[in-house]
Design a protein around this motif. Structure first.
Motif, PDB file in Angstrom:
ATOM      1  N   LEU A 240       0.630  -1.317   0.199  1.00  0.00           N
ATOM      2  CA  LEU A 240       0.031   0.024   0.041  1.00  0.00           C
ATOM      3  C   LEU A 240       0.349   1.098  -0.098  1.00  0.00           C
ATOM      4  O   LEU A 240       0.378   2.226  -0.622  1.00  0.00           O
ATOM      5  CB  LEU A 240      -0.395   0.087   1.578  1.00  0.00           C
ATOM      6  CG  LEU A 240      -1.868  -1.388   1.323  1.00  0.00           C
ATOM      7  CD1 LEU A 240      -2.496  -1.494   2.925  1.00  0.00           C
ATOM      8  CD2 LEU A 240      -2.938  -1.340  -0.172  1.00  0.00           C
ATOM      9  N   SER A 241       1.567   1.043   0.895  1.00  0.00           N
ATOM     10  CA  SER A 241       2.747   2.500   0.936  1.00  0.00           C
ATOM     11  C   SER A 241       4.102   2.597  -0.085  1.00  0.00           C
ATOM     12  O   SER A 241       4.550   1.471   0.949  1.00  0.00           O
ATOM     13  CB  SER A 241       2.932   2.788   1.919  1.00  0.00           C
ATOM     14  OG  SER A 241       1.582   2.652   2.596  1.00  0.00           O
ATOM     15  N   ASP A 273       3.648  -4.142   5.245  1.00  0.00           N
ATOM     16  CA  ASP A 273       2.166  -2.801   5.637  1.00  0.00           C
ATOM     17  C   ASP A 273       2.109  -3.195   7.413  1.00  0.00           C
ATOM     18  O   ASP A 273       1.621  -2.389   7.623  1.00  0.00           O
ATOM     19  CB  ASP A 273       1.649  -3.855   4.911  1.00  0.00           C
ATOM     20  CG  ASP A 273       1.854  -3.549   3.286  1.00  0.00           C
ATOM     21  OD1 ASP A 273       1.759  -1.623   2.944  1.00  0.00           O
ATOM     22  OD2 ASP A 273       1.916  -4.249   2.442  1.00  0.00           O
ATOM     23  N   VAL A 285      -2.814   0.711   9.589  1.00  0.00           N
ATOM     24  CA  VAL A 285      -3.122  -0.703   8.038  1.00  0.00           C
ATOM     25  C   VAL A 285      -4.081  -1.505   8.769  1.00  0.00           C
ATOM     26  O   VAL A 285      -4.193  -2.194   9.832  1.00  0.00           O
ATOM     27  CB  VAL A 285      -2.063  -1.146   7.526  1.00  0.00           C
ATOM     28  CG1 VAL A 285      -2.575  -2.320   6.494  1.00  0.00           C
ATOM     29  CG2 VAL A 285      -0.907  -0.065   6.743  1.00  0.00           C
ATOM     30  N   ASP A 289      -7.949  -2.566   4.161  1.00  0.00           N
ATOM     31  CA  ASP A 289      -6.883  -1.693   3.262  1.00  0.00           C
ATOM     32  C   ASP A 289      -6.005  -3.211   2.208  1.00  0.00           C
ATOM     33  O   ASP A 289      -5.849  -2.971   1.127  1.00  0.00           O
ATOM     34  CB  ASP A 289      -5.604  -0.879   3.935  1.00  0.00           C
ATOM     35  CG  ASP A 289      -6.741   0.099   4.728  1.00  0.00           C
ATOM     36  OD1 ASP A 289      -7.636   0.152   3.900  1.00  0.00           O
ATOM     37  OD2 ASP A 289      -5.909   0.817   6.194  1.00  0.00           O
ATOM     38  N   GLY A 293      -6.075  -4.102  -1.402  1.00  0.00           N
ATOM     39  CA  GLY A 293      -5.092  -3.915  -2.527  1.00  0.00           C
ATOM     40  C   GLY A 293      -4.881  -5.815  -2.869  1.00  0.00           C
ATOM     41  O   GLY A 293      -4.498  -5.118  -4.386  1.00  0.00           O
TER      42      GLY A 293
END
Length: 392
Positions: A240-241, A273, A285, A289, A293
């Motif tokens: 995600l990041s 994550d 997270v 989420d 993803g």
């Protein structure tokens, strides 16, 4: 309405029917080695050279009569490649050209693909790629490769000769892909993940093999199956990041969908994550989420006819960023991977390396001591746990 003379109609039809003028079919190039590139953000990660030759060793997963290389400059300014060669490790170098020229130009944020090079290679050969960089450059498009460091020459063009390295670089610059030309294009499986998949300290000649994707590739070859396995992973990567390189969602098009011949992707992601959730004022997270993803990756793969194999996230009790909340999240996501039907196939990799006495922790004999990363024996166990029937 006036009728057109018959000869005027026939001539174009005859022209189109001529086999010599027919549109060429798909070529037989197969990605035989790949690397997921990321941006060097610290001076120690950049490769700074001037009037020097870079030499990199990689192992190709397919055989063929010719090779070509793809250089990536995703994050850097334009730069000049003064000369390039490729050879079987320790063998005779063969000159690489770009659009028929010995010199190539890497444009800003763009790749550079070489011409075909007549170099017969066998499956799992180690090849060497040499690049002469005549100008002063700070290269920041790299991939971590401390187990197969890049050699940097004394001043000069050494692309066609051996040299004693004056320095070495753990980040491998520019080289993103080696393609091999065979009698037909081979189906490609992408091992997609973070440091557990990438294992940047893995040497080309490591025994036992220290990347599960390499283990899988050799098992497939031994079984006489046509698939080739390439690794597209970044140490520290998250779904995600972004952090160490673009996140898994951001790089999926470049690292999976843009590769020719991909039929399957095996995804082992998510531990960073989970471990990084809420740390250093970062976002928390949630399970939703992560599920979102994963679903995005599957949806985008399916749009290109690619099947997705979901792998369970490995145990991490005792790791530096493990928490009870994180363990609960890992358990929930793993149960969802196994039971949701989101993926075209699943493999329970956590079981292959877990301590039988404590499944929340990696087995001592299968890890390097940080309770997070499997060692060569653990990576081998993982690669052996993936059923080959998933790819038939």
């Amino acid at each position: 309405m006036r009728r057109m003379p018959l000869g005027v109609v026939i001539a174009p039809l005859l022209f189109l029917a001529n086999p010599a003028d027919a549109r060429p079919g798909p070529d037989a190039w197969t990605p035989a080695w790949t690397a997921s590139m990321w941006q060097a953000t610290q001076p120690a990660q950049r490769v700074s050279v001037e009037n020097a030759t870079l030499r990199m060793q990689v192992r190709v997963g397919a055989a063929g009569s010719k090779v070509r290389i793809r250089l990536a400059n995703d994050y850097g300014p334009a730069m000049r490649i003064g000369a390039a060669t490729v050879r079987i490790a320790g063998g005779k170098p063969v000159r690489v050209t770009f659009d028929g020229q010995s010199e190539g130009k890497l444009r800003n944020a763009a790749p550079l693909v070489s011409d075909a090079v007549a170099l017969p290679v066998k499956q799992f050969d180690v090849i060497e790629v040499s690049l002469y960089m005549p100008d002063k450059v700070d290269i920041d498009t790299v991939h971590g490769a401390s187990g197969a460091k890049t050699a940097i020459s004394p001043a000069g063009d050494f692309t066609d000769k051996d040299f004693m390295a004056v320095s070495q670089s753990s980040p491998r610059p520019l080289l993103a892909e080696v393609d091999v030309l065979g009698t037909k294009q081979r189906p490609v499986i992408v091992a997609y993940g973070d440091s557990i998949t990438d294992n940047t300290g893995c040497a080309n000649d490591a025994v036992p093999a220290c990347r599960w994707g390499d283990v899988l590739g050799r098992r497939i070859a031994a079984a006489g199956m046509p698939q080739v396995v390439v690794t597209q992973a970044i140490s520290g990567n998250r779904i995600l990041s972004s952090g160490a390189g673009p996140n898994a969602l951001a790089r999926f098009d470049r690292d999976v969908l843009a590769l020719p011949g991909v039929t399957h992707v095996v995804i082992l992601e998510g531990i960073n994550d989970i471990g990084g959730s809420g740390r250093n004022n970062g976002p928390v997270v949630t399970a939703d989420d992560l599920k979102s993803g994963f679903r995005q990756l599957v949806q985008r793969a399916h749009a290109h006819g690619i099947k997705v194999i979901g792998a369970t996230i490995l145990p991490f009790e005792g790791a530096g960023y493990q928490t009870p909340v994180g363990e609960a999240l890992r358990t929930e996501i793993n149960n969802w991977i196994l039971t949701s039907g989101t993926f075209d196939g699943v493999v329970d990799l956590q079981k292959s390396v877990a301590d039988p006495a404590n499944p929340k922790r990696l087995a001592a004999a299968l890890q390097g001591g940080d309770n997070l990363h499997p060692n060569g024996a653990g990576e081998t166990r993982m690669g052996e746990a993936i059923p080959l029937s998933l790819f038939k």
